[in-house]
Design an enzyme around this catalytic site. Structure first.
Site, PDB file in Angstrom:
ATOM      1  N   CYS C 125      -1.735  -0.459  -9.173  1.00 52.64           N
ATOM      2  CA  CYS C 125      -0.653  -0.415  -8.182  1.00 52.64           C
ATOM      3  C   CYS C 125      -0.010  -1.800  -8.051  1.00 52.64           C
ATOM      4  O   CYS C 125       0.021  -2.562  -9.030  1.00 52.64           O
ATOM      5  CB  CYS C 125      -1.183   0.097  -6.837  1.00 52.64           C
ATOM      6  SG  CYS C 125       0.150   0.708  -5.759  1.00 52.64           S
ATOM      7  N   ASP C 194      -5.347  -0.444   1.416  1.00 52.35           N
ATOM      8  CA  ASP C 194      -4.549   0.093   2.518  1.00 52.35           C
ATOM      9  C   ASP C 194      -5.296  -0.156   3.825  1.00 52.35           C
ATOM     10  O   ASP C 194      -4.754  -0.671   4.777  1.00 52.35           O
ATOM     11  CB  ASP C 194      -4.294   1.595   2.322  1.00 52.35           C
ATOM     12  CG  ASP C 194      -3.196   1.838   1.307  1.00 52.35           C
ATOM     13  OD1 ASP C 194      -2.643   0.857   0.785  1.00 52.35           O
ATOM     14  OD2 ASP C 194      -2.901   3.013   1.028  1.00 52.35           O
TER      15      ASP C 194
END
Lengths: 246, 246, 246, 246, 246, 246
Positions: C125, C194
């Site tokens: 990512c 996250d």
């Protein structure tokens, strides 16, 4: 060499090494058949059985001897005449000895296919089959590095290092307790075999299982280099392997 | 001993061993404070800082020295007067040295609680903390057996075997590659520590990780016997431990 | 920015990114305190509570916002006067915002200590903290190679590759299903977060757990690069993390 | 089709797919034998050997071609006359082609026995054997759900999804990095094979090993659907499989 | 109840259950303080110490009793006057007893957050904390199914099944050896604790470790439901837990 | 016994046990052949096929019956005359029955080779093959200890304990949930088999897989004692084993 001399030479360690012992056993039976002067098949069979037991008794823990002897006698019970029996034994012994001598060379050729440029190889103890693999790859021009364990207490690793270094191979001796430390750089492990059971269990020099444990943890492939006459047929019936303590 | 002599003695290995080095560093700073004749706090602090750097520089890879020095200086920046500062340093050094001397004894007492009649203990190298555990349990009358690895290349295992045998403990020396073979009989492993990082990683003599691997596979509990001054505070910020190669 | 504008800007995604949202929430409360014209402490507290709820409601799944808001209000209940309360809130917000801005830089410095010459790094990512680690190591002159996963379906890996390539870093884009194939060459993995729960569980972009599984199998260290304001305090009481689906 | 045309068609990818290539090779040799007008067996053998080499050379990495050609020529060396040799080759080729055509159908029937009502199946890439299993189970009236991976970079998963959806099967496309996330709901995995080595190693489309890793972790059974002519006989002597990169 | 009666009631099993024993010990000390008529602090302390030893001796293997007694006496040594000491003891006992009574309820609330519609829960033996979790989730309207092991030899599972069934919960009794068979359908396991050591080791009814092994293999989360007064403080110094055999 | 009586006796459980059922099926076919008075081979074959179906239908889940019947009929299709066919069937049945009777004895002899002085053996349920191993070793004078699981719900372990204790073997009954607790003392596990599939999967009494899991974790060897007629030939084509629920 006749049976008695062979038995003596094996017992005294004058003849040693799995392959040499096996071939000596096969040759002794071949010579026994060739020089047999009797004429009676039944008598021959009885004498042969005695010779066989003597030879096997010279080193009961050597699977290779057991295999060499049985390979030589294979099918001899089914021969109808004395001459046929002798001829078969002589032929069997010759075949066994030739294939035994070739085995290390063939193992070297098969195993060398697995070595690639840039490999870092680990070997333990002093196995002629494993060394054959390494030397064959080196002769093929492959570029690699070898770690050899010291193999305490008898330090066979020093023999291995000398053999490989003499050929010009880049080899480093490590202490046995450094195996896990170098394993992160190792790409392939090659070891020999004392015997292999019917369940696929490897019996080999102390420390081999520790090398295998470290290789397995590091996901490094470990190759066992073994002639087929090192397989233990008795283990088919769940007999345990007797390990010689010197 | 004054700072310069201490530094020399550490550099020349005259003072050696994690504990002794740490205590020498603490004592040198204590003596420095005690014998300081100046009257100015700022000047003292500057001289102290120099002394500290010299001492730390005598063995930069020794975590115990770093810890002994910092334990001695702890809180000294916050003191308002020269006398208070000196008093604190002297008190800190005394306290560190006493607890350092006691640590091996206390480890022995705590660890011995884990040893039971019938145990088979494995130890690696020559750790005074691990030996303290074994000897304490022996003095308590517990019946057990010890395996000590040879610990190649320097063979510290022979020292271990001698120390334990002298006390009457049933101890057997094994080659390093026999660890996995004896592990099936072993019930507990005790090893020492060179240092322990903030993530709990143990750094110790070569071969320790191999012993741990075999113990883990066999589900045998492994105890690390370590004084708290062996912890590496620098690793809190992800610094790596520098390993000394001799 | 006042509370209503901040809420609108967060809801409309005008303000986005875990760090920016958290700082916007902190600043809105600071501005609210600074510009408050009332004189009654109790009334202020009630208005503040309402402002807090509005801000938290603008993105209920953002842990960073929750943490920024609570860091700003920390200790404000204990203040005895309105002026003290306002001053504390303004000071807290300033402190939170500064440390939030610094966090990525500090993570880069700590993480870069783990990168060495010759490393092969994998990232998944597009994490600014992970990129900070890689770029910091590169600025320090370290030589290494990076693999970045494509990260389907939104292909954030292409952004990562562009950012790193622009700095001159040797980076290769791979499809997500090639992770296990390249893992045998990878030496370290760096990913962002996250959120991190009180049990240490990492919640991150889909595919992260697959990267972790392949790294774990290959015994490659995986580093999670996370600012502390990404920790989920609600998970202390066993609440589950709500995952936003876009 | 004659040998030259077949070779050209394979090289130009006009003939493609493991099964079609293998059958084309077998047919070319059959036609070669059928149309051979010479009368001399030795000459025929020499010409046949040349034809064989040409065919094998048209796609050296295709194991199926190697197997189709060798299945066709099996036993031909032992024939005593030209007519017998030709007849055997024609018969062998017919038999190989028929069994090759039937293989996918039979795999479907065998594999479908393993699918039960309520199953959640995962498949990777676009394997006609795996699809045959799924469609056979569906025709048998079994109720299940299928996940198909996108299979980047060429996205063969979209073809799979279209094939299955057209038949009315409940199928969902997932990104490759979602494999581990959906694996907790998956009950069985079916994949195809590029080749299978003599050691049982599966070689297949990139990402297959990652699917297998996730399935293994979750203890989900993974079935490899492979025709027998995909086995690599050369690997019996430890040769490595050459992987084609397009 | 006075100290002697409490000791008798615990010894005779009239007072039983980890929580009830702990609260009885706390109450006995509280009553002792409340009813103490002497005026001398030193004398009180000596009498209190004797009372404490008597209470602890009534069930030496009960960690909860040890914790209840020490929670009650916490800080009492530091009190300057007899009145302060008595007041503290009474307050501590009250606080311990209240929190002990509340603990099962709070555990139920925290644990129920982890139960979701569709869950299949396994529980072993008869733990009031685990049952509290299950019943709380059921009261919240969640739909799930429960497996309870028979828990040979005393078959406490039958009590569990009756308790849960009475509330209308869908519960099935299984034999202990069926744990691994049903584990493939189970989504969460909840068990109680006899004690938890400082290293996090759980000590509980025989069979619990077997349930944990099967859950771990199947990657099913296992929750231990334990009041904090079940933690063993003595294990901080490496003492082993004494297990009561009835 | 004729076919109809045999079918009735098997259906009514009058004839029970894997071995006895198989031998009854073989004998029924042998008697059928012996007593057949017709002269037409084709007619005989048709009648035989009907007899075969009736016998197999008497217990469709019994693999041993299937194997006994097929062993009896093996090769009968290839016989050219009625007399040859009958003779072969009679001979086959005799041979199957003898080897079936001998199997448990031979298993005992092979398995006993693995038992050594000092062993601690665990067995589950009541397997005559496993008991044969244990009793044979005991007759050979070996000294060992046995744990037998209770095997709820039918408690076959009590039968096992009685059989072994009657012979003077040191045997202890344990509850099923104690398996993992005693496993640390166990050196070998012996269990029987209901059936073994072509993939090597063992199907046996509930609890066996739990014993295997605990043995595997503790690295204790587990031996499956199974007659060859318990192998499931249908599983070669991926058919699943049907498990009988009583």
């Amino acid at each position: 060499m006749d049976v008695d001399s062979t038995v003596k030479a094996i017992k005294s360690m004058e003849i040693h090494g799995a392959g040499r012992i096996a071939r000596a056993g096969a040759s002794a039976l071949s010579d026994f058949a060739e020089n047999y002067t009797g004429k009676d098949l039944e008598k021959f069979r009885a004498d042969l059985a005695e010779a066989k037991e003597n030879i096997l008794g010279s080193r009961p823990t050597a699977v290779s001897l057991w295999n060499g002897v049985h390979a030589t006698l294979k099918g001899s019970d089914a021969c109808g005449t004395l001459d046929d029996t002798k001829a078969l034994i002589i032929k069997n012994a010759k075949q066994f000895n030739e294939s035994s001598v070739n085995a290390v060379k063939i193992i070297g050729e098969i195993g060398a296919k697995r070595i690639q440029d840039g490999d870092v190889i680990l070997t333990h103890c002093n196995s002629s089959a494993a060394i054959s693999v390494i030397e064959t790859a080196f002769k093929q021009g492959k570029k690699f590095k070898v770690y050899a364990t010291e193999t305490r207490p008898w330090r066979q690793g020093i023999v291995t290092v000398n053999e490989l270094a003499k050929k010009g191979i880049d080899v480093t001796l490590i202490v046995d307790s450094a195996v896990r430390s170098v394993m992160k750089y190792v790409t392939k492990v090659f070891v020999g075999a004392d015997t292999v059971t019917s369940h696929g269990t490897l019996v080999n020099k102390i420390g081999t299982s520790q090398v295998a444990l470290a290789a397995n943890e590091a996901r490094v492939q470990l190759y066992v280099c073994s002639e087929t006459y090192k397989f233990s047929p008795m283990t088919l019936f769940d007999d345990l392997v007797t390990i010689e303590e010197r």
